[in-house]
Design a protein around this motif. Structure first.
Motif, PDB file in Angstrom:
ATOM      1  N   ASP A  87     -14.306  14.104   5.930  1.00 44.75           N
ATOM      2  CA  ASP A  87     -15.709  13.777   5.671  1.00 44.75           C
ATOM      3  C   ASP A  87     -15.967  12.321   5.276  1.00 44.75           C
ATOM      4  OD1 ASP A  87     -16.747  16.151   6.384  1.00 44.75           O
ATOM      5  OD2 ASP A  87     -17.001  16.941   4.356  1.00 44.75           O
ATOM      6  N   GLY A  89     -15.808   9.935   7.387  1.00 46.84           N
ATOM      7  CA  GLY A  89     -16.532   9.298   8.494  1.00 46.84           C
ATOM      8  C   GLY A  89     -15.681   8.869   9.681  1.00 46.84           C
ATOM      9  N   LYS A  90     -14.491   9.453   9.823  1.00 43.72           N
ATOM     10  CA  LYS A  90     -13.612   9.070  10.936  1.00 43.72           C
ATOM     11  C   LYS A  90     -14.266   9.355  12.290  1.00 43.72           C
ATOM     12  CE  LYS A  90     -10.448  11.932   9.434  1.00 43.72           C
ATOM     13  NZ  LYS A  90     -11.026  12.344   8.147  1.00 43.72           N
ATOM     14  N   THR A  91     -14.783  10.574  12.433  1.00 44.47           N
ATOM     15  CA  THR A  91     -15.370  10.966  13.718  1.00 44.47           C
ATOM     16  C   THR A  91     -16.623  10.155  14.007  1.00 44.47           C
ATOM     17  OG1 THR A  91     -14.604  13.173  13.139  1.00 44.47           O
ATOM     18  CG2 THR A  91     -16.029  12.991  15.052  1.00 44.47           C
ATOM     19  N   THR A  92     -17.430   9.954  12.979  1.00 43.02           N
ATOM     20  CA  THR A  92     -18.655   9.168  13.160  1.00 43.02           C
ATOM     21  C   THR A  92     -18.313   7.755  13.618  1.00 43.02           C
ATOM     22  OG1 THR A  92     -19.594  10.444  11.343  1.00 43.02           O
ATOM     23  CG2 THR A  92     -20.821   8.502  12.029  1.00 43.02           C
ATOM     24  N   ASN A 184     -16.381   2.772   4.299  1.00 50.05           N
ATOM     25  CA  ASN A 184     -17.514   3.342   5.043  1.00 50.05           C
ATOM     26  C   ASN A 184     -18.641   3.803   4.114  1.00 50.05           C
ATOM     27  OD1 ASN A 184     -18.867   4.260   7.343  1.00 50.05           O
ATOM     28  ND2 ASN A 184     -17.970   6.310   7.173  1.00 50.05           N
ATOM     29  N   LYS A 185     -19.753   4.101   4.695  1.00 48.12           N
ATOM     30  CA  LYS A 185     -20.929   4.633   3.995  1.00 48.12           C
ATOM     31  C   LYS A 185     -21.499   3.653   2.974  1.00 48.12           C
ATOM     32  CE  LYS A 185     -19.315   9.413   4.541  1.00 48.12           C
ATOM     33  NZ  LYS A 185     -19.441  10.790   4.106  1.00 48.12           N
ATOM     34  N   ASP A 187     -24.066   2.176   3.238  1.00 42.17           N
ATOM     35  CA  ASP A 187     -25.524   2.353   3.209  1.00 42.17           C
ATOM     36  C   ASP A 187     -25.952   3.342   2.142  1.00 42.17           C
ATOM     37  OD1 ASP A 187     -26.043   5.184   5.018  1.00 42.17           O
ATOM     38  OD2 ASP A 187     -24.104   4.214   5.117  1.00 42.17           O
ATOM     39  N   ALA A 221     -20.650   3.623   9.421  1.00 41.46           N
ATOM     40  CA  ALA A 221     -20.415   4.161  10.760  1.00 41.46           C
ATOM     41  C   ALA A 221     -21.698   4.776  11.296  1.00 41.46           C
ATOM     42  CB  ALA A 221     -19.295   5.191  10.713  1.00 41.46           C
TER      43      ALA A 221
HETATM   44  P1  GDP Z   1     -14.569  12.921   9.208  1.00 40.34           P
HETATM   45  O1  GDP Z   1     -14.277  14.278   8.657  1.00 40.34           O
HETATM   46  O2  GDP Z   1     -13.814  11.849   8.485  1.00 40.34           O
HETATM   47  O3  GDP Z   1     -14.416  12.810  10.701  1.00 40.34           O
HETATM   48  O4  GDP Z   1     -16.115  12.623   8.830  1.00 40.34           O
HETATM   49  P2  GDP Z   1     -17.419  12.677   9.748  1.00 40.34           P
HETATM   50  O5  GDP Z   1     -17.424  11.543  10.708  1.00 40.34           O
HETATM   51  O6  GDP Z   1     -17.540  14.042  10.313  1.00 40.34           O
HETATM   52  O7  GDP Z   1     -18.558  12.409   8.671  1.00 40.34           O
HETATM   53  C1  GDP Z   1     -18.819  13.289   7.608  1.00 40.34           C
HETATM   54  C2  GDP Z   1     -20.261  13.175   7.184  1.00 40.34           C
HETATM   55  O8  GDP Z   1     -20.517  11.875   6.682  1.00 40.34           O
HETATM   56  C3  GDP Z   1     -21.228  13.404   8.323  1.00 40.34           C
HETATM   57  O9  GDP Z   1     -22.318  14.141   7.831  1.00 40.34           O
HETATM   58  C4  GDP Z   1     -21.656  11.986   8.710  1.00 40.34           C
HETATM   59  O10 GDP Z   1     -22.950  11.957   9.238  1.00 40.34           O
HETATM   60  C5  GDP Z   1     -21.612  11.280   7.379  1.00 40.34           C
HETATM   61  N1  GDP Z   1     -21.357   9.850   7.531  1.00 40.34           N
HETATM   62  C6  GDP Z   1     -20.356   9.262   8.234  1.00 40.34           C
HETATM   63  N2  GDP Z   1     -20.450   7.930   8.164  1.00 40.34           N
HETATM   64  C7  GDP Z   1     -21.518   7.649   7.399  1.00 40.34           C
HETATM   65  C8  GDP Z   1     -22.130   6.422   6.942  1.00 40.34           C
HETATM   66  O11 GDP Z   1     -21.689   5.310   7.241  1.00 40.34           O
HETATM   67  N3  GDP Z   1     -23.212   6.550   6.139  1.00 40.34           N
HETATM   68  C9  GDP Z   1     -23.708   7.756   5.782  1.00 40.34           C
HETATM   69  N4  GDP Z   1     -24.786   7.771   5.000  1.00 40.34           N
HETATM   70  N5  GDP Z   1     -23.192   8.920   6.186  1.00 40.34           N
HETATM   71  C10 GDP Z   1     -22.100   8.870   6.989  1.00 40.34           C
END
Ligand code: GDP
Length: 477
Positions: A87, A89-92, A184-185, A187, A221
């Motif tokens: 969670d 943000g890897k996939t994002t 990440n994040k 914002d 991301a």
């Molecule tokens: P993963 O498990 O590492 O692949 O994480 P995801 O890419 O699935 O992201 C998990 C959650 O964090 C999702 O709801 C994304 O929309 C949110 N998210 C990812 N990157 C960002 C960011 O830069 N800013 C914000 N506010 N939310 C983010």
């Protein structure tokens, strides 16, 4: 650096430092290495911010990347894996990069998924492996293949360094793969980048802006902030790594994904390490062979050739290979069939070799007897963090001129498949304190020949390792 060295930095007598540590509940002599727990305790005691010097970067395998062959070495694109806690943000991040930066997309938009993406930035290319996380990374490495040049460690700035962040970090470190941190994040309202920088420093990743040598890039991301900067940093690091390959040598590479497609038969995504692969070539992987009937690149185009670092999907193999298998070109299908006949035999032999080669505590002494300076690598899993750090410190103190001891990874919780794969890839043993392996980990440790030793008393661990160093370890039953 040792506890004594830290005393010098603080300009206080070593005895004072040791005393403060005792007060903090840590029995650490001045000669012992100052690990992150010690630095933290001393930081609190003396009201200073202490970070490990960057030369403390733990073990890295020297052989992580094969020496490129050939005389015509040219620059090749870096191959990047994205890692980090769930969670964060890897996939994002991967999605964002794919959607904004993938060159040459098919009209209509969606490019075909082949397991890796090729991104262009500033007229240079970067290859991203599409499966984020360290599980795939390490299981490939346990098979002896390593394709990743650079790891992006994604850390959410509102959440910070978490268990899987540390796990990913240790997997990358053990592989000798350099890390760029993507904070990440940023914002988000709760984002606190500087707090995360401190946490990263505690893990030995000291940001450049704090005098260390870890590149840290702030990104979002989701909103696409800082992504260009991240891509730029990847290219700068790639340049420093001097990634080169000769497109003219015999082609070889690694399988990164494979599956049985109903229509196409076995399909495998491979990454070419060196040389150039052509349609019509006959390739031999560890377990299968075939004449390449078609190659599809990361943009979904049928291509006739693929050079160094390039991912392509191959059609024409007679079976589905495993990720991490290596391939090379062979002269004829007859030659390939000859090899295939040996493959079962080879596989059996390799499994046996793996078994023999794996480090065990018992094996340590016999290596010392043979005049080698063995290295005991340990993956340590404990019930709670405090114990883990105490055991780590005690184990590290047992290192001598005759044997190196390196703690590849310290974690809290059950021994998992990921721990076993890391141990297999790092030729480590697993020590569990008040934890047990889960069923999967147990099964894989058996098949991989990874030794798991379980303890309930700290002194027993130290006793056993010491006994092993002296050749006095009683055989396990
Ligand atoms: P993963 O498990 O590492 O692949 O994480 P995801 O890419 O699935 O992201 C998990 C959650 O964090 C999702 O709801 C994304 O929309 C949110 N998210 C990812 N990157 C960002 C960011 O830069 N800013 C914000 N506010 N939310 C983010």
């Amino acid at each position: 650096s040792s506890v004594g060295d830290v005393a010098k930095v603080l300009c206080v007598p070593a005895g004072d430092v040791v005393k403060r540590l005792v007060e903090a509940g840590m029995m650490v002599p001045a000669g012992a290495p100052a690990d992150s727990a010690v630095l933290e305790a001393l930081g609190v005691a003396f009201g200073k911010k202490l970070v490990a010097a960057s030369d403390e970067q733990p073990l890295a395998e020297k052989n992580s990347r094969p020496q490129p062959k050939g005389d015509n070495l040219v620059e090749r694109p870096p191959i990047v894996t994205v890692m980090g806690h769930v969670d964060h943000g890897k996939t994002t991040l991967l999605d964002h990069i794919r959607h904004t930066r993938v060159a040459d997309r098919e009209a209509g938009g969606i490019t075909q998924h082949i397991g890796a993406s090729v991104v262009s930035y500033n007229a240079k290319r970067i290859v991203f492996l599409d499966t984020p996380g360290h599980a795939a990374f390490t299981s490939m490495r346990a098979r002896g293949a390593q394709v990743t040049d650079i790891a992006i460690l994604v850390v959410a700035a509102d959440d910070g360094v978490m268990p899987q962040t540390i796990e990913a970090l240790n997997h990358a470190k053990a592989a000798g793969v350099p890390i760029i941190v993507a904070l990440n994040k940023i914002d988000k309202a709760g984002a606190n980048p500087d707090k995360i920088r401190q946490q990263l420093s505690d893990q030995g990743l000291v940001p450049e802006e704090w005098g260390g040598d870890t590149i840290v890039v702030e990104i979002s991301a989701k909103q696409g902030i800082g992504i260009d900067n991240l891509l730029e940093m990847i290219l700068i690091l790639a340049e420093m790594l001097e990634l080169r390959a000769d497109p003219a040598v015999e082609p070889e590479g690694v399988v990164v994904e494979a599956e049985l497609d109903k229509g196409k038969g076995p399909v495998a995504t491979v990454i070419v390490r060196q040389g150039t692969l052509h349609r019509g070539d006959i390739v031999l992987t560890d377990t299968t062979t075939g004449r390449i009937r078609a190659m599809i690149d990361a943009s979904g185009n049928y291509v006739d050739e693929a050079g160094p670092s390039m991912p392509v999907e191959l059609l024409g193999l007679s079976d589905v290979p495993q990720p991490g298998e290596r391939f090379h070109r062979v002269g004829s299908e007859r030659e390939a069939r000859g090899h295939i006949a040996d493959i079962e035999e080879l596989r059996r032999r390799r499994e046996q070799e793996n078994r023999v080669k794996r480090m065990t505590l018992e094996e340590l002494y016999s290596q010392m007897q043979q005049g080698e300076v063995p290295q005991l690598n340990v993956v340590l899993k404990c019930d709670v963090q405090g114990t883990a750090e105490a055991i780590r410190a005690s184990l590290e103190k047992l290192a001598t001129d005759e044997v190196g001891i390196s703690i590849v990874h310290v974690g809290v919780g059950r021994i998992s498949e990921s721990d076993v794969m890391l141990a297999a890839a790092s030729n480590a043993i697993i020590i569990g304190f008040d934890v047990r392996p889960d069923a999967n980990a147990k099964k894989i440790s058996d098949s991989q020949g990874v030794q798991i030793r379980l303890y309930r008393v700290i002194y027993d661990i130290i006793d056993d390792v010491r006994a092993a160093l002296e050749g006095m370890l009683a055989p396990t039953l």
